[in-house]
Enzyme design. Structure first.
Site, PDB file in Angstrom:
ATOM      1  N   VAL A 151      29.560  34.647  20.015  1.00  0.00           N
ATOM      2  CA  VAL A 151      30.328  35.189  21.131  1.00  0.00           C
ATOM      3  C   VAL A 151      29.395  35.932  22.084  1.00  0.00           C
ATOM      4  O   VAL A 151      28.532  36.695  21.639  1.00  0.00           O
ATOM      5  CB  VAL A 151      31.389  36.211  20.633  1.00  0.00           C
ATOM      6  CG1 VAL A 151      32.270  36.693  21.775  1.00  0.00           C
ATOM      7  CG2 VAL A 151      32.210  35.645  19.498  1.00  0.00           C
ATOM      8  N   CYS A 152      29.567  35.728  23.398  1.00  0.00           N
ATOM      9  CA  CYS A 152      28.917  36.589  24.396  1.00  0.00           C
ATOM     10  C   CYS A 152      29.961  36.918  25.459  1.00  0.00           C
ATOM     11  O   CYS A 152      31.153  36.897  25.181  1.00  0.00           O
ATOM     12  CB  CYS A 152      27.653  35.953  24.967  1.00  0.00           C
ATOM     13  SG  CYS A 152      27.944  34.522  26.014  1.00  0.00           S
ATOM     14  N   ARG A 153      29.540  37.203  26.673  1.00  0.00           N
ATOM     15  CA  ARG A 153      30.513  37.581  27.700  1.00  0.00           C
ATOM     16  C   ARG A 153      31.278  36.368  28.206  1.00  0.00           C
ATOM     17  O   ARG A 153      32.492  36.379  28.304  1.00  0.00           O
ATOM     18  CB  ARG A 153      29.797  38.278  28.867  1.00  0.00           C
ATOM     19  CG  ARG A 153      30.743  38.751  29.957  1.00  0.00           C
ATOM     20  CD  ARG A 153      30.020  39.629  30.973  1.00  0.00           C
ATOM     21  NE  ARG A 153      30.971  40.202  31.925  1.00  0.00           N
ATOM     22  CZ  ARG A 153      31.246  39.651  33.112  1.00  0.00           C
ATOM     23  NH1 ARG A 153      30.662  38.522  33.463  1.00  0.00           N
ATOM     24  NH2 ARG A 153      32.104  40.212  33.919  1.00  0.00           N
TER      25      ARG A 153
END
Length: 113
Positions: A64-66
């Site tokens: 997960v990232c932005r």
């Protein structure tokens, strides 16, 4: 996105995590502190290679990232190392847009920075 990078949407990521997958948040510390998924583990993208041996090989990893870009690169790397990894398409923005919880370290509501 690269065709070799497996992706899931936010509700699927939540379901995978509920079933035992590791939500691996690869954003920077300031992004993590602003808000993250409740059961996520924080490991900034720049530290993934060094921490490879600490990641589970017996369960799926949801990176997960932005917005899904950095976590896509991490997913591609993890898959190349033989790990079962998928990318959260749209990242924490998609997670929050799906109405899923975003919390700070003390459990209060957070935001996607």
């Amino acid at each position: 996105m690269h065709p070799m990078i497996p992706e899931v949407d936010a509700p699927t990521a939540r379901d995978l995590a509920a079933a035992g997958a590791l939500l691996l948040d690869v954003r920077e510390p300031n992004e993590w502190q602003a808000g993250h998924a409740p059961d996520a583990q924080h490991l900034p993208m720049g530290e993934v290679t060094a921490a490879l041996d600490t990641l589970p090989r017996d369960r799926r990893i949801v990176a997960v990232c932005r917005s899904g870009g950095r976590s896509g690169r991490v997913t591609e790397f993890l898959v190349a190392q033989g790990l079962d990894a998928v990318n959260l398409a749209g990242g924490m923005q998609a997670w929050a847009s799906a109405g899923l919880p975003v919390l700070t370290d003390d459990g209060t509501p957070g935001e996607v920075a």
